[in-house]
Structure formats: C-alpha cells, structure tokens
Motif scaffolding. Structure first.
Motif, PDB file in Angstrom:
ATOM      1  N   HIS A  26      11.940   4.434   6.274  1.00  0.00           N
ATOM      2  CA  HIS A  26      11.736   3.067   5.767  1.00  0.00           C
ATOM      3  C   HIS A  26      10.325   2.593   6.091  1.00  0.00           C
ATOM      4  O   HIS A  26       9.673   1.953   5.282  1.00  0.00           O
ATOM      5  CB  HIS A  26      12.780   2.117   6.373  1.00  0.00           C
ATOM      6  N   PHE A  63       7.798   4.336   3.755  1.00  0.00           N
ATOM      7  CA  PHE A  63       7.802   3.868   2.371  1.00  0.00           C
ATOM      8  C   PHE A  63       7.709   2.346   2.270  1.00  0.00           C
ATOM      9  O   PHE A  63       7.959   1.777   1.218  1.00  0.00           O
ATOM     10  CB  PHE A  63       9.074   4.335   1.654  1.00  0.00           C
ATOM     11  N   SER A  64       7.352   1.673   3.364  1.00  0.00           N
ATOM     12  CA  SER A  64       7.418   0.213   3.382  1.00  0.00           C
ATOM     13  C   SER A  64       6.418  -0.427   2.433  1.00  0.00           C
ATOM     14  O   SER A  64       6.536  -1.606   2.113  1.00  0.00           O
ATOM     15  CB  SER A  64       7.200  -0.294   4.814  1.00  0.00           C
ATOM     16  N   GLU A 121      11.771   1.362  -2.389  1.00  0.00           N
ATOM     17  CA  GLU A 121      11.749   1.875  -1.024  1.00  0.00           C
ATOM     18  C   GLU A 121      13.090   2.532  -0.684  1.00  0.00           C
ATOM     19  O   GLU A 121      13.139   3.675  -0.241  1.00  0.00           O
ATOM     20  CB  GLU A 121      11.465   0.728  -0.048  1.00  0.00           C
TER      21      GLU A 121
END
Lengths: 446, 377
Positions: free
Chosen positions: B304, B307-308, B315
C-alpha cells in the motif's frame, strides 16, 4: 600489469580507486560503536520484528499469529478498540506507542526451518533495526532464533513454542516465553486420561522428530507412567511428512490400546485423519476401546481435522470461549478485524507483544538490560489466562492449563473444543533446575 | 599474454564489484551484512558447482550434502577446538573433500541422468542420517548449536571461559556483521580466481573435452575417471568451504541444509546466472538470495505504501494483483523469473548481458571474444 605505460593520469586514477576501496570498510564499522545498546531507536518510531512461518507444516498457525501481532501494534498505537489493553491489570501502557514512540513492524517467513528463520531474523535486526523479535510456531525455530537474538543483543519474545527446551536446556537471558510447555501438558492431561480411560492402559507414541516432539513424548510418558500406564513403543516421524500410514499400520498389532500423537499443525491434521480412516477408533484392543490422544492441539488444527477430532483429549494454552474479561475483549476486537475467533497461537503472540511493550514502559527504556529486569518476576492478570507470573529463574510464564476435548456436536465451524478442566497453576509448576541449562548474561550490544 | 592481462582486469573488476556491494546494494534494500554474506557464500557454492556442471557436464543433484557436511565439521571445530574460523574452515574443506571422494568414487561410475540420481540418493541418505540416525552428532532437526559447556580445548588453554558464548573470530578480530562479509568476500574472490585458473589450465581443457564428448576422449586413450573424480572433489571442497563459512558467520548447522531443495537451489542459481560462465553462478546466487530475503519480507501494508501515489481504487487494484507474488508467494515470483530466463535467455543472465553489450557496440562479437565468454559451450 604494464608498468612502463604508467603516466601521471593513470597513477592518479588508480590511487584514488585504491584509496576509496581501502577506506570504504571503515565507513560501515564506525557508526556501529556509537550506540548505547543494539538498535537503540533514535527517531519517533520503534520497530518490532514478527517472524512467523507462512509456509511449511505450521503455516496456518503462523498466519493467524501474524494477524494478532498486527492487531497488537494497532492497539499499542492507540488505534482500534484497544482490546486487552483495557483489561490488562498491572499495565503501564498508555496507548500512545511504546515510550511515546510509534510502533512499526516488519515481518518475515521462517518457512518452519531454522536456517531460514535465522536469516529472516538477522535481516530484521541488521537492516530494519528491529529492537525485539517475536514469533515461532515451531520449537526448533524458536530455540534457533532465541540463541541468535541472544548473540545479537535484542529481546526475543517467543510465540507458539511448547518444547521444554525453550525455557529449559536452551534457555537464554534475552528470551521469554508466555506459552505453556510439554511438562505442563503432561501434568495436566494425565489425571484426566486416567479418569476417562483407566489406569492400566498401554500407549503407543508417534512423535514429531525434533526438540518439541522429544520433550513432549518424554513429559507425557513420565506423567502417564506415574499413573500406571505402560509405554509400548515410541516412534519418531519426520516433520512435514504428508503420509503417516506407514507409521500407523504397525500400531494395531503392537498390543497398544492408546495412540498418542505428538504432532502439531498440519502434521497432526494428517496423522489424526489417517489414524481415524484406518478405523482405529472403532477397534477393540486388550478388551478395551482403542483411543487416540493428541496432547497439544488448537482450534485451527481441529478445523483441519474435521470430524476426526470429536471426543479427542488434549491440552491448550488458551481458548476463545473462556469466560473472562481479557478473553472477551480480545475475541471481540480480533473478530471485528478479521471475522474469525483468534487461535491460541494468536493469543500468545498478542500477549507477548503487549508484555514486551509494557516492560519497556515500566523500565523507561528499550535497553534489553532494563527490559529483562522488568519482565523477570512480573505478575499480571487480565490477558485471558488468569493470574500469571513470569518466573525470573527461567523466563517461563506460569498460569492455569486447559484440558480440552473435541466437541461431539459443534454449533458452528469455530465451536470445536470444550474445556474439560482448568488445571490450577500450582499443579503444573515445577522446579526450574530439572531441565538444566542456564540463562547466562543479558546481552545488549550488537 | 593478451588473455592473461584480460583475466587480471576481469578479476580486478570482479573484486571491485564484490567489495563495493555495501554501496551499490543499498538503494535496493539489500546492503545488510547477513544477506551480503549469504550472497558471497552461495556464490562460492555455485562457482564450485559450476566446475562440475558447467565445465565437466556432470549434473549433481546432491551437492547440498557437502554444504551440510562442511557446516557440521566447522561447528564441531568451534565446539571442540577453538572459536577461530581458520581451523573451522580448513576442517570443513577437508572433511567435505573426503566425503566427496567417497561419493564421487561410487557415483562417477555412471554418467548423465544415472549420475544425477545417484548423487540425489546419496544426498537424501545424508539428510536422513543427519536428521534422525546421527542425532548425537547432528542434533537432528533442531540443528547443532554452540553451548556454554563446550570444551573448546585450544581456547581454554590460553584464556578462561568468559560468561556467555564467544563469537567466532579471525585472528582475534570478531567475525560478525561487515567484517564477516569482507572475510567471505575475500574468499569468494580467491575462489573465483582459482576457478578461473582451472578454466584456463590444461586440466580445465580436459574437463571441457569430457563435457563435449567423453566417449571420444576414451577412444583417444585418455582415462577420464581421474579427471571427473578430481572435478567432483574440487567441487565438493568448494561446497564444504561454503558450508564452513555459513557456520562461521552464524554458528549453527541444521539438517535442512542437506535437503534436496537445497541441492536444487544451487542448480537453479547456476542455470539462472549462466552455465559454464565464470561470473554467472555468482550472479544467479545473488538474485536468488535477494528474492528469498527481500521479496519474502514484503507484506500488504508495504505494498500500500509503495502504490500510495496512485488513486485509491487503482492502489487497491495493484496491491491485490501484486500481493500473491510477494511475502509467502516469493517462490511464485522466482518461478516466473526462472521460466522467463530459461525460455528467452537459455544461456542465463550472462547471455542477457552479452546481448545488451552487442546491441550497444552494434557489431557482432569477434569469434575469439564469444569463445572466451562462454568457454564451456
């Protein structure tokens, strides 16, 4: 090399390279000595390492334990409903991290192998600067990682490890265990077995071939033989064997009338199902019903074993259906987070994380020397097991032990065990010297 | 002379790359001593394996047995003699060499798949012996560990037993963390040099001839057995050295080091890096150890974070897709990478390097050059 072609430019270039190469190692060694203790947290956060099996025969237990660690981190940081933080008596925790620092965590896969577990723990300590490592779910791994943490100067809060050796022969000053051990299982279950099956039984052991299996076999043997049972044979089986039929076939012709399975996790699921499929529980031997006993099992294993677990006796460290505040609070917040009741592996992991955090708060430092002092002889309640003592002599927790039995008619797929007897603490307490080993000095330097 | 000078340059480059690992591995999160030690140690293991597999053409499926034997030998040297690593490592190499002589003597009576199966059988036997039968020597599944009460005769003769277990040392210098890595790296460079000398020697030529056609060698009057046996023993000693170093950097020896999966791992390393090349096996060892240690440590929260920068929906989408490939799924990633390499770069990663270099220079490599880069083909 061709030295007659050496000119000023080549000389300069090569001496710069050589100089850089020679000086480089010192960059990395110089900072290591400036710390007061290993991985002393400097920023606004502190890192804990959770090292559990995510593959291998104990993977189910490991994954459930990891969920509990993640929940513990949330609660320590003051997120969520705070779970057992509310019921923990003797707690110094404030719900703002540990000593005001936010708790972060790293995870690793032990693969249920000592080598992989040590590599993963070393990564946590060296790269991620973990101040404490917790986990286990196999005693072999727990013993190996505990000695690593001792060498590297961080605290090890073992997770699910049931061998007598973890806090016996192989105990270390930096290692602590909340879970119970094989000796306690033997003391707790033997009288129940004698009541249920009589005092003139002949037992056949199948044992997982590593430290936990060995000590559990020994403890159960001693406890049952003291009550008049006889041990026909004890056969070792490799860890992670999928097919136990070659070990089960000889049991019926051995003259035994009780089969004791010293297996855990997926191994126990396989061996128990195969024993039941062989029709063992419908057989008669020596004029009595043939019985199977699994001295240590958990809800997750009961789920895996399905119908085979019905009526089987065993022991447990904790069960989510216990009637006390800590258990209720933990089961509620775990259920809300993940939708299932927690296993005993989850509970011991969660409690260990809280106990570590609490010891840091009490000591006012993360320094292992202070933390060990705070944990030694610590008495607490409200974490699901009733009044508990962390004994200073061997870093083992003492608390009541549950004797459980697989339910004949479960309500749902989580209601699989019933608690037959809660064995009081004094029955399972023993002299720390009987297992040998010594704690040695606390280590805090990397 | 031209070839010799090129080799010196190559050795210097190799040494530079290995010794600067703490710098260039830092951006990818791998610059911590334990992983770098593992890369260096498994690099030695793979170089040794390549002497047998890449040069001589004998595929051994049981090389982990020598690794395990080396580890046990080194730990026993720590327990009985001294915490100094020099006798431990020598002891490991010698014991593994003797063990390889015995197994090689029997296994090398056959070649091809029969040889592979024989070595696999021997390794599995050694594993089971270490796991349960020889428990007093190996401590079974728990693994052989140091204890406070070990005799350590040589150490006790000079100093008192302190409290706690002393760490392994090299001439008094404590061998942990980065010093441990530099010790392993120095031995890796030495092993690389030795392998290079073997590769360039008449003996190496003989091994390559055996690989290309053993029957023809026999017809011309050569007895190939001593050569294959020598290659097998050398390769076993490399494995023993790697095992001894594993024990020197972390004094514990477990039976799982001898399991067939460990034997398979070194085959993967060699094929992934490039069979028959000198640097390939080390590259392969590095890649596999990196995957094992770094990918297995990712968890969803980390994904997470990674890919924030994407909007929420995307995401979560990317995290769901990538999650099975990290953490407990690192084997899956490794499998995919391995398949891609075997299909598109049959010569391993080194073939990829060569292709890229040829693309840049925009001319087909001269005959001499290709011959040198893939000596065993």
């Amino acid at each position: 090399m061709n030295f007659d072609k050496m000119n000023r430019r080549i000389f300069l270039r090569s001496s710069v390279l050589a100089g850089a190469g020679l000086a480089m190692p010192t960059i990395f060694t110089s900072r290591a000595w400036s710390q007061e203790f290993c991985n002393a947290p400097t920023g606004s956060s502190v890192v804990l390492g959770f090292n559990v099996p995510q593959t291998g025969p104990y993977a189910e237990e490991g994954k459930d334990q990891l969920k509990a660690y993640q929940l513990a981190v949330k609660h320590l940081n003051g997120e969520g409903d705070a779970g057992m933080l509310n019921t923990f008596k003797g707690s110094a925790l404030k719900g703002n991290g540990i000593l005001g620092k936010k708790v972060e965590y790293v995870t690793g896969d032990t693969q249920t192998k000592s080598d992989a577990a040590r590599a993963s723990a070393t990564r946590m300590i060296e790269r991620d600067k973990a101040i404490m490592v917790s986990g286990g779910s196999s005693s072999g791994v727990a013993v190996a990682v505990q000695s690593l943490c001792q060498d590297m100067g961080v605290i090890f809060m073992s997770g699910l490890t049931h061998s007598n050796d973890t806090t016996g022969k192989d105990k270390k000053a930096n290692g602590f265990r909340h879970f119970f051990n094989a000796y306690m299982s033997g003391q707790a279950i033997a009288p129940v077995l004698a009541d249920a099956y009589g005092k003139d039984r002949r037992a056949y052991h199948l044992t997982a071939d590593y430290t936990w299996g060995w000590t559990q076999e020994e403890s159960i043997k001693n406890a049952t033989e003291a009550l008049g049972w006889e041990t026909v044979a004890a056969v070792r089986t490799p860890l992670g064997a999928a097919d136990f039929s070659q070990y089960i076939t000889p049991v019926l012709n051995s003259g035994a009338d009780v089969l004791i399975l010293n297996h855990y996790g997926n191994d126990m699921v396989n061996s128990l199902r195969q024993a039941v499929q062989f029709g063992m529980r419908d057989k008669q031997a020596n004029g009595k019903n043939f019985e199977i006993v699994v001295p240590l099992f958990s809800e997750l294993m009961a789920q895996g074993a399905g119908d085979a677990i019905k009526g089987i006796y065993g022991t447990a460290n904790w069960d989510w259906q216990l009637d006390n505040d800590g258990t209720k609070a933990f089961t509620k917040s775990f259920g809300e987070e993940y939708g299932t009741p927690p296993s005993q592996a989850a509970q011991t992991g969660y409690v260990q994380a809280l106990l570590y955090a609490n010891a840091c708060e009490m000591a006012g430092t993360f320094n292992p020397e202070g933390v060990v002092k705070a944990l030694e002889g610590f008495e607490f309640d409200g974490l699901g097991n009733g009044p508990t003592l962390y004994r200073a002599a061997d870093h083992q927790c003492f608390k009541p032990v549950l004797v459980v039995q697989g339910k004949e008619s479960p309500r749902d797929k989580y209601d699989l065990l019933q608690v037959v007897k809660e064995v009081p603490t004094d029955v399972v307490t023993y002299d720390p010297s009987i297992f040998g080993g010594e704690l040695g000095p606390v280590s805090s330097k990397c | 002379m031209a070839i010799l000078r090129n080799d010196l340059v190559r050795l210097a480059l190799f040494a530079l790359v290995i010794l600067t690992m703490p710098i260039w591995l830092a951006p990818i999160g791998a610059a911590y001593p334990d992983l770098m030690q593992k890369i260096a140690i498994y690099g030695i293991f793979a170089i040794g394996f390549n002497i047998l597999f890449g040069m001589t053409g004998y595929l051994s499926f049981g090389h982990a047995a020598f690794l395990g034997v080396g580890s046990y030998a080194a730990v026993w040297s720590f327990k009985l003699l001294t915490m100094s690593v020099i006798p431990a490592v020598l002891f490991a190499v010698v014991v593994a060499g003797l063990f390889a002589a015995v197994i090689g003597f029997v296994s090398l009576r056959r070649s091809g798949i029969y040889f592979s199966i024989l070595t696999l059988a021997f390794a599995q036997m050694s594993y089971n012996l270490a796991y349960s039968v020889l428990t007093p020597i190996t401590n079974g599944e728990t693994g052989l560990q140091l204890a406070l009460g070990d005799p350590r005769i040589l150490d006790r003769a000079f100093t008192d037993a302190g409290s706690g277990i002393p760490p392994p040392n090299l001439l008094g210098e404590e061998l942990s963390g980065l010093s441990g890595f530099f010790f392993c790296a120095a031995l890796l460079i030495l092993c690389f040099y030795l392998a290079m000398r073997i590769d360039r020697s008449p003996f190496g030529m003989m091994l390559k001839a055996i690989k290309s056609n053993q029957t023809r060698m026999a017809y011309t009057g050569f007895n190939t057995r001593p050569y294959t046996l020598a290659a097998f023993i050398i390769s076993g000693m490399y494995a023993g050295l790697a095992g001894g170093l594993l024990a020197a950097t972390d004094p514990l020896a477990g039976a799982e080091r001898m399991q067939w999966t460990a034997s398979g791992e070194v085959v993967l390393m060699t094929i992934l890096g490039g069979v028959g090349t000198l640097v390939g096996p080390v590259v392969g060892a590095g890649v596999i150890k990196y995957f094992e240690n770094i990918f297995s440590a990712f968890h969803e929260a980390k994904l997470h974070e990674a890919f924030s920068f994407l909007p929420d929906g995307l995401e979560n989408f990317f995290v769901t897709i990538t999650a099975p490939f990290v953490g407990e799924g690192w084997h899956l990633t490794l499998g995919v990478v391995f398949m891609l390499i075997v299909i598109f770069l049959p010569g391993g990663l080194m073939e990829g390097v060569r292709k890229i270099r040829n693309a840049f220079t925009r001319k087909p490599a001269s005959r001499e050059e290709t011959g040198r880069l893939a000596p065993a083909e």
